[in-house]
Design a protein around this motif. Structure first.
Motif, PDB file in Angstrom:
ATOM      1  N   ILE A 211       0.840  -1.205   0.000  1.00 58.03           N
ATOM      2  CA  ILE A 211       0.000   0.000   0.000  1.00 58.03           C
ATOM      3  C   ILE A 211       0.874   1.254   0.000  1.00 58.03           C
ATOM      4  CG2 ILE A 211      -1.667   1.326   1.354  1.00 58.03           C
ATOM      5  CD1 ILE A 211      -2.817  -1.360   2.313  1.00 58.03           C
ATOM      6  N   GLY A 212       1.940   1.239   0.811  1.00 57.09           N
ATOM      7  CA  GLY A 212       2.775   2.425   0.934  1.00 57.09           C
ATOM      8  C   GLY A 212       3.706   2.665  -0.240  1.00 57.09           C
ATOM      9  N   CYS A 213       4.278   1.593  -0.810  1.00 51.90           N
ATOM     10  CA  CYS A 213       5.280   1.740  -1.879  1.00 51.90           C
ATOM     11  C   CYS A 213       4.790   1.232  -3.222  1.00 51.90           C
ATOM     12  CB  CYS A 213       6.564   0.984  -1.501  1.00 51.90           C
ATOM     13  SG  CYS A 213       7.313   1.491   0.054  1.00 51.90           S
ATOM     14  N   GLY A 214       3.513   0.945  -3.319  1.00 50.15           N
ATOM     15  CA  GLY A 214       3.003   0.334  -4.543  1.00 50.15           C
ATOM     16  C   GLY A 214       3.249   1.140  -5.791  1.00 50.15           C
ATOM     17  N   GLY A 237      -0.937  -7.190  -6.461  1.00 49.02           N
ATOM     18  CA  GLY A 237      -1.633  -6.997  -7.725  1.00 49.02           C
ATOM     19  C   GLY A 237      -2.477  -5.735  -7.747  1.00 49.02           C
ATOM     20  N   SER A 238      -3.004  -5.348  -6.601  1.00 44.50           N
ATOM     21  CA  SER A 238      -3.866  -4.169  -6.536  1.00 44.50           C
ATOM     22  C   SER A 238      -3.095  -2.865  -6.501  1.00 44.50           C
ATOM     23  CB  SER A 238      -4.759  -4.256  -5.288  1.00 44.50           C
ATOM     24  OG  SER A 238      -5.609  -5.379  -5.349  1.00 44.50           O
ATOM     25  N   HIS A 239      -1.929  -2.863  -5.859  1.00 39.71           N
ATOM     26  CA  HIS A 239      -1.232  -1.602  -5.599  1.00 39.71           C
ATOM     27  C   HIS A 239       0.082  -1.444  -6.365  1.00 39.71           C
ATOM     28  CE1 HIS A 239      -3.997  -0.666  -2.296  1.00 39.71           C
ATOM     29  NE2 HIS A 239      -3.876  -1.919  -1.912  1.00 39.71           N
ATOM     30  N   LEU A 258      -1.334 -15.646  -7.429  1.00 40.31           N
ATOM     31  CA  LEU A 258      -0.642 -15.413  -8.690  1.00 40.31           C
ATOM     32  C   LEU A 258      -1.582 -14.836  -9.745  1.00 40.31           C
ATOM     33  CD1 LEU A 258       2.066 -15.636 -10.103  1.00 40.31           C
ATOM     34  CD2 LEU A 258       1.417 -17.922 -10.874  1.00 40.31           C
ATOM     35  N   LEU A 259      -2.832 -15.260  -9.738  1.00 37.35           N
ATOM     36  CA  LEU A 259      -3.814 -14.695 -10.668  1.00 37.35           C
ATOM     37  C   LEU A 259      -3.987 -13.201 -10.440  1.00 37.35           C
ATOM     38  CD1 LEU A 259      -6.589 -17.455 -10.710  1.00 37.35           C
ATOM     39  CD2 LEU A 259      -5.500 -16.464 -12.732  1.00 37.35           C
ATOM     40  N   ALA A 260      -4.108 -12.810  -9.173  1.00 37.73           N
ATOM     41  CA  ALA A 260      -4.266 -11.390  -8.859  1.00 37.73           C
ATOM     42  C   ALA A 260      -3.042 -10.595  -9.277  1.00 37.73           C
ATOM     43  CB  ALA A 260      -4.530 -11.218  -7.362  1.00 37.73           C
ATOM     44  N   MET A 261      -1.877 -11.160  -9.037  1.00 40.79           N
ATOM     45  CA  MET A 261      -0.642 -10.469  -9.408  1.00 40.79           C
ATOM     46  C   MET A 261      -0.540 -10.329 -10.928  1.00 40.79           C
ATOM     47  SD  MET A 261       2.613 -10.797 -10.684  1.00 40.79           S
ATOM     48  CE  MET A 261       2.640 -12.581 -10.810  1.00 40.79           C
ATOM     49  N   GLY A 264      -2.939  -7.649 -12.199  1.00 39.93           N
ATOM     50  CA  GLY A 264      -2.644  -6.282 -11.777  1.00 39.93           C
ATOM     51  C   GLY A 264      -1.305  -5.756 -12.227  1.00 39.93           C
ATOM     52  N   CYS A 265      -0.344  -6.633 -12.455  1.00 37.48           N
ATOM     53  CA  CYS A 265       1.023  -6.202 -12.775  1.00 37.48           C
ATOM     54  C   CYS A 265       1.329  -6.491 -14.240  1.00 37.48           C
ATOM     55  CB  CYS A 265       2.038  -6.898 -11.863  1.00 37.48           C
ATOM     56  SG  CYS A 265       1.711  -6.679 -10.092  1.00 37.48           S
TER      57      CYS A 265
END
Length: 607
Positions: A211-214, A237-239, A258-261, A264-265
Motif C-alpha cells: 500500500i505504501g510503496c506500490g 496486484g492491486s497496488h 498469482l492470478l491477482a498479481m 494487476g502487474c
C-alpha cells in the motif's frame, strides 16, 4: 624533470573526481588513494559504495566510515564476511621497542572493526542500524544480509531517517510486520525489495508495504516466508502496478495470489517461480495479461502442463529468457508452442524435464534464430542428432551447456560445429557418447571458441585437444576426468593457446611433467591451475610451471604423490601473486606455513 609535479598542478579536483568514478576496480582505487594526501581526500569523496562485515562491531565501523566517506549511497552489510586486509581504524597507541602488543586493524571499505574493548559483538544491532541512518544521509541502497539481530525497532528507525531509500535487501533478517510496515510508510521511493528467508513476516507487513510503496516498487523477491499467503499477492496486484520483476519461492501461494498479481502487474518483465501449488489456471493468466514478459523461470512445477506453455507462447511475444527446471509434465508440444510464438528467445535452459526430447529441441532450432545460449541438463530423451536443427537454424549461438545427456553424441556436436561458427563457450559434462569426432569438428570450425569444458567425457582423447589447439585460442580449459587425454593433447593446447588463464586437468592419470613444462613455456598468463589426482606429475614439472607463470593466483594439487614439500615451498616463494593453494597438510613445512599459512587450504573440494 625530477621533483616536478606534472599532474596535481594542472588537473582540477572535479576532473580527478570524475576519473576516480570511472575506476571500478577496488585495488586500483586503493592504489590511487596512496599517491598523495590530495588524492586520498578526493578518492574518499568519490566513493559511493562500502561493504561491511559483521564479525565484530559494525556499528562502530559505520561511524568511522561515515566520517571518511561522506558521499556513500550504497551500504552492504553481511554477517558472513570476515576480517582480512588490515588498515588502521583507530588511534594507534605508542608501542615501546621490544613490545609484542599490536593495534587492532580493519579494512576500511570491506570488513568490520573491533569495539573499544577489543572483543566486538559479532553482529549488527538496532543501534548500529540507527547509526547507519544517522551517518549516511544520502543513502539510496541498503543490503542487510543475515543480520539476525535486527528487529522492527531498528528497521523503523532506519526507515524514518532514510526516506529516499530506493533499494532494500533484508535477506535472512528476522524482522517482523511492524518494521516492514514502517518501510512502506516512510520510504515512498522504494523500487527494489528482497525478503528472502525473512521468516518472521506475515501478510500484515507485506500488505502495508504494498500500500505504501506500490506506486514505485519495481522488483520484489520473496522466498521461504511461510506465513505469507495469497492475501499478500492480492495486495501486490492491486497496488504495485509498476512491478517489473518478481521472484517467488513458496509453498503457501496458490492460484488466487498469482492470478491477482498477473492481472494487476501487466508491466511485469521478469518472473521466477518455484511454487508447488500453482496450476495451469494461474500460469495461463501470466500468458494472457503479462504481455511485456521478457524472462520466465519455472522451477519444480508438478501441477502444470503444456496448456500453460500454449498461453505463454501465444501472449508473451517479447520473451527472451526461458528456464524450465524439473517440470515433469511438460512435453515437446509445450516447448514447441513457446518456440513458435516467442521467436525473440535468446537464452533457453531445460533441466530435468524428462518428457522433453528431440522434437521439442528441433522446434527451437526452426523458430528461434536469435538463440545465443542453450543449456540442456539431465535431458535423457534427446537423441544423438537432437542438436541438428539447432546447428542449422541458430547461427548466432555462442554458448552451449550439456550435462548428463546420455544420448547426445558426435553427430550433434558436429552439427553445432558446422552451423554455429560463432560459438564461444562449450561445456559438456558426463555425455559419454561425445568423442573425438565431435570435438575435432569444433576445433576445425569454431575459431572464436575461448571457453571449453569437457568434464568426465571418457571417449575424448589427445586427438580432440590437438584440433582445438590448432584451431582455437582458449582462455579457459577444463578436461577433468577425461582419462584418455595425456601429454600430447595438453602440449598442443600449450603451443596453440597463449592466452590460456584457467586450466583444470585433474584426474588425468597419463599426464606428466612434459606437459607442465610446455604449459610454462607457452601459457605465461595462467592464473588458476587444477592438477589434483595427477599421479605422474612431480616437483620437476611443477617447478618449471610456476617459474614461468609468474601471475599464478591459485593452484589445486591434492593427491599428487610426486609433489612433495619442496614443490609446495617453491610455489610459495616463486608465485608472488598466489592467493590460494590446495594441498595435503603433511606437505606443508613449518617454514612454508609461517610464510604463507593464510593462503594454504587443506580441504579437497569440487572434484
Amino acid at each position: 624533470m625530477r621533483g616536478f609535479d606534472r599532474i596535481n598542478a594542472v588537473l582540477p579536483d572535479e576532473l580527478i573526481l570524475e576519473i576516480f568514478r570511472h575506476v571500478e576496480s577496488k585495488p586500483s582505487r586503493d592504489a590511487c588513494s596512496l599517491v598523495c594526501k590530495r588524492w586520498l581526500s578526493l578518492e574518499r569523496l568519490s566513493r559511493d559504495t562500502i561493504r561491511i562485515g559483521a564479525s565484530a562491531s559494525p556499528g562502530n565501523l559505520v561511524k568511522l566510515l561515515s566520517s571518511r566517506f561522506p558521499n556513500i549511497r550504497y551500504v552492504f552489510i553481511d554477517e558472513r564476511l570476515s576480517i582480512s586486509l588490515p588498515v588502521q581504524c583507530r588511534k594507534r597507541r605508542r608501542i615501546s621497542r621490544g613490545s609484542t602488543s599490536s593495534g587492532r586493524f580493519c579494512h576500511g571499505s570491506e570488513q568490520s572493526v573491533f569495539g573499544d574493548d577489543g572483543m566486538g559483538t559479532g553482529c549488527l544491532s538496532d543501534s548500529g542500524l540507527a547509526t547507519v541512518g544517522d551517518s549516511f544521509v544520502k543513502l539510496e541502497k541498503l543490503s542487510l544480509i543475515w543480520c539476525s539481530s535486527i528487529t522492527d525497532v531498528g528497521l523503523r528507525s532506519l526507515a524514518e531517517k532514510c526516506k529516499s531509500l530506493r533499494s532494500l535487501d533484508l535477506q535472512g533478517c528476522y524482522i517482523g510486520d511492524k518494521g516492514l510496515a514502517a518501510v512502506g510508510e516512510c520510504c515512498n521511493f522504494l523500487e527494489k525489495l528482497n525478503l528472502r528467508f525473512c521468516e518472521g513476516l506475515t501478510d500484515t507487513g507485506l500488505v502495508k508495504l504494498a500500500i505504501g510503496c506500490g506506486g514505485t516498487l519495481k522488483l520484489l523477491g520473496v522466498a521461504a516466508c511461510a506465513k505469507i499467503t495469497d492475501i499478500s499477492f492480492e495486495a501486490v496486484g492491486s497496488h504495485c502496478r509498476s512491478l517489473e520483476s518478481l521472484s517467488l519461492d513458496s509453498e503457501t501461494i496458490h492460484n488466487k495470489g498469482l492470478l491477482a498479481m498477473a492481472k494487476g502487474c501487466s508491466a511485469l518483465k521478469v518472473l521466477k517461480l518455484q511454487c508447488l501449488n500453482i496450476t495451469d489456471d494461474a500460469l495461463q493468466a501470466v500468458g494472457i495479461f503479462c504481455l511485456s514478459l521478457e524472462s520466465l523461470a519455472l522451477y519444480s512445477f508438478q501441477k502444470f502442463t503444456d496448456r500453460s506453455m500454449f498461453a505463454i507462447g501465444k501472449g508473451c511475444k517479447k520473451l527472451r529468457n526461458l528456464t524450465l527446471s524439473d517440470c515433469y509434465f511438460l512435453s515437446n508440444k509445450g516447448l514447441d508452442s513457446v518456440a513458435v510464438g516467442c521467436s525473440e528467445l535468446m537464452h533457453i535452459e531445460v533441466n530435468g524435464c524428462h518428457n522433453i526430447g528431440t522434437d521439442g529441441l528441433k522446434s527451437i532450432g526452426k523458430y528461434c534464430p536469435r538463440l545465443s545460449e542453450l543449456a540442456l541438463l539431465y535431458c535423457q530423451r534427446i537423441e544423438s542428432d537432437g542438436l541438428s536443427e539447432i546447428g542449422k537454424g541458430c547461427k548466432f549461438l555462442q554458448a552451449l551447456h550439456l550435462v548428463d545427456c546420455s544420448a547426445i553424441g558426435d553427430d550433434s556436436i558436429c552439427s553445432i560445429a558446422r552451423g554455429c561458427k560463432n560459438l564461444r563457450k562449450l561445456h559438456i559434462r558426463r555425455c559419454y557418447e561425445v568423442g573425438n569426432k565431435g570435438i575435432i569438428a569444433i576445433g576445425q570450425n569454431c575459431k572464436f571458441l575461448t571457453d571449453l569444458s569437457l568434464r568426465f567425457c571418457d571417449r575424448i582423447g589427445d586427438e580432440a585437444l590437438i584440433s582445438i589447439g590448432q584451431g582455437c585460442s582458449l582462455h579457459h580449459l577444463n578436461v577433468s576426468g577425461c582419462h584418455q587425454i595425456g601429454d600430447a593433447g595438453i602440449i598442443a593446447i600449450a603451443r596453440g593457446c597463449p592466452q590460456l588463464s584457467y586450466l583444470d586437468v585433474s584426474v588425468l592419470q597419463n599426464l606428466g611433467d612434459g606437459a607442465l613444462m610446455e604449459l610454462g613455456e607457452g601459457c605465461p598468463l595462467l592464473k588458476d591451475v587444477v592438477i589434483s589426482h595427477c599421479r605422474q606429475i612431480t616437483d620437476i614439472g611443477l617447478n618449471h610451471l610456476v617459474r614461468k607463470c609468474t601471475v599464478m593466483e591459485s593452484c589445486h594439487m591434492v593427491y599428487c604423490p610426486g609433489i612433495t614439500e619442496a614443490g609446495v615451498a617453491t610455489m610459495v616463494t616463486t608465485c608472488t601473486r598466489i592467493k590460494k593453494i590446495l594441498v595435503e597438510k603433511w606437505k606443508v613445512s613449518a617454514r612454508t606455513k609461517r610464510r604463507a599459512g593464510s593462503i594454504i587450504n587443506y580441504l579437497c573440494v569440487d572434484l
